[in-house]
Design a protein around this motif. Structure first.
Motif, short mmCIF file in Angstrom:
data_model
loop_
_atom_site.label_atom_id
_atom_site.label_comp_id
_atom_site.label_asym_id
_atom_site.label_seq_id
_atom_site.Cartn_x
_atom_site.Cartn_y
_atom_site.Cartn_z
N MET A 136 0.82 -1.19 0.00
CA MET A 136 0.00 0.00 0.00
C MET A 136 0.87 1.26 0.00
SD MET A 136 -3.10 1.01 0.12
CE MET A 136 -4.10 2.35 0.55
N HIS A 137 1.94 1.22 0.76
CA HIS A 137 2.83 2.36 0.88
C HIS A 137 3.52 2.65 -0.47
CE1 HIS A 137 5.88 5.11 2.12
NE2 HIS A 137 5.59 5.00 3.40
N ASP A 138 3.97 1.61 -1.19
CA ASP A 138 4.61 1.78 -2.49
C ASP A 138 3.62 2.28 -3.54
OD1 ASP A 138 7.08 0.96 -1.60
OD2 ASP A 138 6.69 -1.15 -2.02
N PHE A 139 2.38 1.84 -3.45
CA PHE A 139 1.35 2.27 -4.38
C PHE A 139 1.12 3.78 -4.28
CE2 PHE A 139 -3.15 3.09 -5.35
CZ PHE A 139 -3.15 2.71 -6.67
N MET A 140 1.14 4.32 -3.06
CA MET A 140 0.93 5.75 -2.87
C MET A 140 2.10 6.55 -3.44
SD MET A 140 0.02 8.09 0.49
CE MET A 140 0.10 6.72 1.52
N TRP A 141 3.32 6.10 -3.27
CA TRP A 141 4.47 6.81 -3.82
C TRP A 141 4.48 6.74 -5.35
CZ3 TRP A 141 6.70 10.39 -1.37
CH2 TRP A 141 6.82 10.34 0.01
N ASP A 142 4.05 5.61 -5.89
CA ASP A 142 3.95 5.49 -7.35
C ASP A 142 2.91 6.47 -7.90
OD1 ASP A 142 5.88 3.56 -7.48
OD2 ASP A 142 4.45 1.87 -7.57
N MET A 143 1.79 6.59 -7.23
CA MET A 143 0.75 7.51 -7.67
C MET A 143 1.25 8.96 -7.60
SD MET A 143 -1.81 5.91 -8.78
CE MET A 143 -3.07 7.15 -8.83
N LEU A 144 1.95 9.33 -6.53
CA LEU A 144 2.50 10.68 -6.42
C LEU A 144 3.56 10.95 -7.49
CD1 LEU A 144 2.78 11.17 -2.56
CD2 LEU A 144 1.28 12.37 -4.14
N TYR A 145 4.35 9.94 -7.80
CA TYR A 145 5.37 10.07 -8.84
C TYR A 145 4.72 10.34 -10.20
CZ TYR A 145 9.10 8.68 -12.03
OH TYR A 145 10.03 8.65 -13.03
N TYR A 146 3.72 9.56 -10.57
CA TYR A 146 3.04 9.75 -11.85
C TYR A 146 2.24 11.05 -11.89
CZ TYR A 146 4.44 5.06 -13.10
OH TYR A 146 5.18 3.95 -13.40
N LEU A 147 1.67 11.45 -10.77
CA LEU A 147 0.97 12.73 -10.70
C LEU A 147 1.95 13.89 -10.91
CD1 LEU A 147 -1.69 14.23 -10.16
CD2 LEU A 147 -1.06 14.27 -7.74
N ALA A 148 3.14 13.80 -10.35
CA ALA A 148 4.15 14.83 -10.54
C ALA A 148 4.59 14.91 -12.01
CB ALA A 148 5.36 14.58 -9.64
N ILE A 149 4.71 13.77 -12.66
CA ILE A 149 5.08 13.75 -14.08
C ILE A 149 3.98 14.40 -14.93
CG2 ILE A 149 5.44 12.24 -16.08
CD1 ILE A 149 7.00 10.38 -14.26
N VAL A 150 2.72 14.06 -14.65
CA VAL A 150 1.61 14.63 -15.40
C VAL A 150 1.54 16.14 -15.19
CG1 VAL A 150 -0.91 14.69 -15.55
CG2 VAL A 150 0.27 12.50 -15.50
N LEU A 151 1.73 16.61 -13.97
CA LEU A 151 1.70 18.05 -13.70
C LEU A 151 2.84 18.76 -14.41
CD1 LEU A 151 0.69 18.20 -9.93
CD2 LEU A 151 -0.66 18.89 -11.91
#
Length: 123
Positions: free
Chosen positions: A1-16
């Motif tokens: 669960m913890h890795d999933f949240m960091w992956d989502m933040l990483y991809y959100l940062a790329i999209v932004l």
């Protein structure tokens, strides 16, 4: 669960980051195409400065028949009358100056000292 949240933040940062880059690029292109690139030093250095003023325009055009057309071309406030579409394109008149005191922005407005058109259905 913890890795999933960091992956989502990483991809959100790329999209932004990509969204900001696209908006900045669109703004730079809009400034360049609008001719106001000289107001922004970064955009003007990217595209080589502001665009020069337009010197050439078509003032009016008139279809004579299906093939031939009269075109009134303006360059540096001097107009030239050209007939195109026949066997040979012809320069009919050159060096037509703009009449004094007639600054027209609407192409449909009559020019000073020009013959007035009369609608034959009215007579």
């Amino acid at each position: 669960m913890h890795d999933f949240m960091w992956d989502m933040l990483y991809y959100l940062a790329i999209v932004l980051f990509l969204a900001v880059a696209m908006i900045g690029g669109a703004y730079a292109v809009r400034q360049y195409l609008g001719g106001t690139a000289g107001t922004l030093p970064s955009v003007s250095s990217l595209f080589g400065g502001p665009k020069p003023l337009r010197r050439l325009s078509i003032s009016e055009q008139f279809n004579i028949d299906n093939r031939r057309r009269l075109i009134l071309v303006r360059r540096d406030n001097v107009e030239h009358l050209i007939m195109t579409g026949g066997p040979v394109d012809m320069l009919i008149e050159t060096g037509i100056g703009t009449p004094v005191g007639s600054v027209q922005t609407d192409a449909t407005a009559p020019v000073a000292n020009s013959p007035q058109r009369v609608d034959p259905t009215l007579t």
